[in-house]
Design a protein around this motif. Structure first.
Motif, mmCIF file in Angstrom:
data_model
loop_
_atom_site.group_PDB
_atom_site.id
_atom_site.type_symbol
_atom_site.label_atom_id
_atom_site.label_comp_id
_atom_site.label_asym_id
_atom_site.label_seq_id
_atom_site.Cartn_x
_atom_site.Cartn_y
_atom_site.Cartn_z
ATOM 1 N N ASP A 1 0.352 -12.741 -3.859
ATOM 2 C CA ASP A 1 1.277 -13.089 -2.781
ATOM 3 C C ASP A 1 2.609 -12.425 -3.073
ATOM 4 O OD1 ASP A 1 -0.653 -14.711 -1.649
ATOM 5 O OD2 ASP A 1 0.080 -16.529 -2.618
ATOM 6 N N ALA A 2 3.020 -11.499 -2.227
ATOM 7 C CA ALA A 2 4.257 -10.777 -2.493
ATOM 8 C C ALA A 2 4.825 -10.204 -1.206
ATOM 9 C CB ALA A 2 4.010 -9.646 -3.505
ATOM 10 N N SER A 3 6.132 -9.977 -1.225
ATOM 11 C CA SER A 3 6.822 -9.307 -0.127
ATOM 12 C C SER A 3 7.671 -8.194 -0.725
ATOM 13 C CB SER A 3 7.692 -10.302 0.650
ATOM 14 O OG SER A 3 8.653 -10.912 -0.201
ATOM 15 N N PHE A 4 8.142 -7.296 0.113
ATOM 16 C CA PHE A 4 8.890 -6.140 -0.351
ATOM 17 C C PHE A 4 10.310 -6.135 0.208
ATOM 18 C CE2 PHE A 4 4.427 -4.869 -0.478
ATOM 19 C CZ PHE A 4 4.320 -4.284 -1.742
ATOM 20 N N SER A 5 11.194 -5.433 -0.491
ATOM 21 C CA SER A 5 12.576 -5.327 -0.044
ATOM 22 C C SER A 5 12.732 -4.327 1.098
ATOM 23 C CB SER A 5 13.480 -4.911 -1.218
ATOM 24 O OG SER A 5 13.067 -3.661 -1.759
ATOM 25 N N ARG A 6 11.698 -3.541 1.350
ATOM 26 C CA ARG A 6 11.674 -2.607 2.479
ATOM 27 C C ARG A 6 10.326 -2.703 3.162
ATOM 28 N NH1 ARG A 6 13.928 3.346 1.800
ATOM 29 N NH2 ARG A 6 13.403 3.133 4.014
ATOM 30 N N ARG A 7 10.280 -2.244 4.393
ATOM 31 C CA ARG A 7 8.997 -2.173 5.085
ATOM 32 C C ARG A 7 8.180 -1.049 4.460
ATOM 33 N NH1 ARG A 7 9.052 -5.196 9.744
ATOM 34 N NH2 ARG A 7 11.114 -5.851 10.474
ATOM 35 N N VAL A 8 6.996 -1.396 4.006
ATOM 36 C CA VAL A 8 6.159 -0.445 3.283
ATOM 37 C C VAL A 8 4.799 -0.343 3.962
ATOM 38 C CG1 VAL A 8 5.136 0.134 1.056
ATOM 39 C CG2 VAL A 8 7.327 -1.050 1.136
ATOM 40 N N ALA A 9 4.389 0.873 4.279
ATOM 41 C CA ALA A 9 3.069 1.101 4.878
ATOM 42 C C ALA A 9 2.084 1.416 3.754
ATOM 43 C CB ALA A 9 3.128 2.258 5.880
ATOM 44 N N LEU A 10 1.132 0.522 3.552
ATOM 45 C CA LEU A 10 0.148 0.686 2.489
ATOM 46 C C LEU A 10 -1.252 0.479 3.036
ATOM 47 C CD1 LEU A 10 1.921 -1.499 -0.241
ATOM 48 C CD2 LEU A 10 1.858 1.005 -0.195
ATOM 49 N N ASN A 11 -2.228 1.072 2.382
ATOM 50 C CA ASN A 11 -3.620 0.803 2.708
ATOM 51 C C ASN A 11 -4.049 -0.372 1.834
ATOM 52 O OD1 ASN A 11 -6.335 0.678 3.196
ATOM 53 N ND2 ASN A 11 -6.712 2.866 2.914
ATOM 54 N N TYR A 12 -3.904 -1.575 2.370
ATOM 55 C CA TYR A 12 -4.127 -2.772 1.557
ATOM 56 C C TYR A 12 -5.580 -2.928 1.126
ATOM 57 C CZ TYR A 12 0.634 -4.031 2.730
ATOM 58 O OH TYR A 12 2.005 -4.027 2.853
ATOM 59 N N ARG A 13 -6.492 -2.274 1.837
ATOM 60 C CA ARG A 13 -7.901 -2.340 1.421
ATOM 61 C C ARG A 13 -8.115 -1.648 0.084
ATOM 62 N NH1 ARG A 13 -10.750 -0.069 6.760
ATOM 63 N NH2 ARG A 13 -8.951 1.318 6.533
ATOM 64 N N ASP A 14 -7.204 -0.723 -0.252
ATOM 65 C CA ASP A 14 -7.309 -0.046 -1.548
ATOM 66 C C ASP A 14 -6.667 -0.852 -2.671
ATOM 67 O OD1 ASP A 14 -8.627 2.077 -0.424
ATOM 68 O OD2 ASP A 14 -6.840 3.343 -0.217
ATOM 69 N N LEU A 15 -5.916 -1.889 -2.305
ATOM 70 C CA LEU A 15 -5.207 -2.670 -3.326
ATOM 71 C C LEU A 15 -6.076 -3.810 -3.831
ATOM 72 C CD1 LEU A 15 -1.579 -2.766 -1.911
ATOM 73 C CD2 LEU A 15 -2.626 -1.152 -3.516
ATOM 74 N N VAL A 16 -7.251 -3.432 -4.292
ATOM 75 C CA VAL A 16 -8.190 -4.355 -4.931
ATOM 76 C C VAL A 16 -8.478 -3.800 -6.315
ATOM 77 C CG1 VAL A 16 -10.467 -5.408 -4.851
ATOM 78 C CG2 VAL A 16 -9.215 -5.000 -2.716
ATOM 79 N N VAL A 17 -8.309 -4.636 -7.326
ATOM 80 C CA VAL A 17 -8.475 -4.174 -8.707
ATOM 81 C C VAL A 17 -9.541 -5.012 -9.393
ATOM 82 C CG1 VAL A 17 -7.357 -3.848 -10.942
ATOM 83 C CG2 VAL A 17 -6.068 -3.431 -8.830
ATOM 84 N N ASP A 18 -10.584 -4.357 -9.850
ATOM 85 C CA ASP A 18 -11.636 -5.027 -10.614
ATOM 86 C C ASP A 18 -11.246 -5.056 -12.092
ATOM 87 O OD1 ASP A 18 -13.381 -5.350 -8.372
ATOM 88 O OD2 ASP A 18 -13.916 -3.230 -8.548
#
Length: 202
Positions: A56-73
């Protein structure tokens, strides 16, 4: 103060590397972007309790990310397969949050902030507790009490912070104020005042 589970911290570091790579590939050359960490992973940072899988996190700027890639095994301390992922449903605007939560967050040192374009800031313990009043499900009360039991904040500090946050919250606030009272009673039970029978004779 940093009691984070090493395996979780390492997995988060890998996620941060992915975010950093995206920012660099985009050509971003500005100041590091702050990522304000809340939720169970922030509780784990302070207490070493509750294994969690969502970030759970927010950013100090608007950031465009591919959140589907932000999975870490990764493998947990017991050697079991696990993973963490970025929770796209989290937003600091959907629940109570003190207006100074960003200013009062602390930097997570030792996780590689100095080499990335994204810098992890962990919400102050009392702000983590206040943020959990909105949903107040599952482990939320347990997390609040875990922080309070380790004296990261007093009952008065929690109440003051929570009431200020509630005053800026619009909509159905009756449930929120009831929840504040419930939590305050439970925090008070952690350190009850001495009974008259236990006081030394005057």
């Amino acid at each position: 103060m940093n009691h984070a589970t090493p395996e979780l911290a390492a997995a988060l570091s890998t996620m941060l590397d992915k975010i950093d790579a995206t920012l660099r590939e985009s050509g971003y050359q500005g100041e590091p972007i702050a990522m304000y960490l809340a939720g169970g992973l922030a509780v784990n940072y302070y207490c070493g309790t509750r294994f969690t899988t969502d970030v759970d996190a927010s950013f100090s700027r608007r950031v465009a990310l591919n959140y589907r890639d932000l999975v870490v095994d990764f493998k947990d301390a017991a050697g079991k397969d696990s993973q963490i992922y970025f929770d796209t449903s989290y937003s600091p605007t959907l629940g109570p949050m003190h207006e100074d939560y960003e200013d009062d967050a602390i930097e997570w040192t030792g996780i590689g902030n100095e080499r990335r374009l994204v810098k992890v800031m962990v919400l102050a313990p009392v702000d983590i507790a206040v943020s959990k009043l909105g949903r107040f499900e599952g482990h939320d009360l347990e997390d609040i009490l875990a922080l309070a039991a380790r004296s990261y904040f007093t009952l008065d500090q929690f109440r003051e912070r929570a009431e200020v946050a509630a005053s800026d919250f619009v909509g159905e606030v009756r449930r929120l104020r009831t929840t504040i009272e419930i939590v305050c009673r439970r925090i008070a039970e952690l350190n009850p005042p001495p009974s008259s029978s236990s006081r030394p004779p005057g």
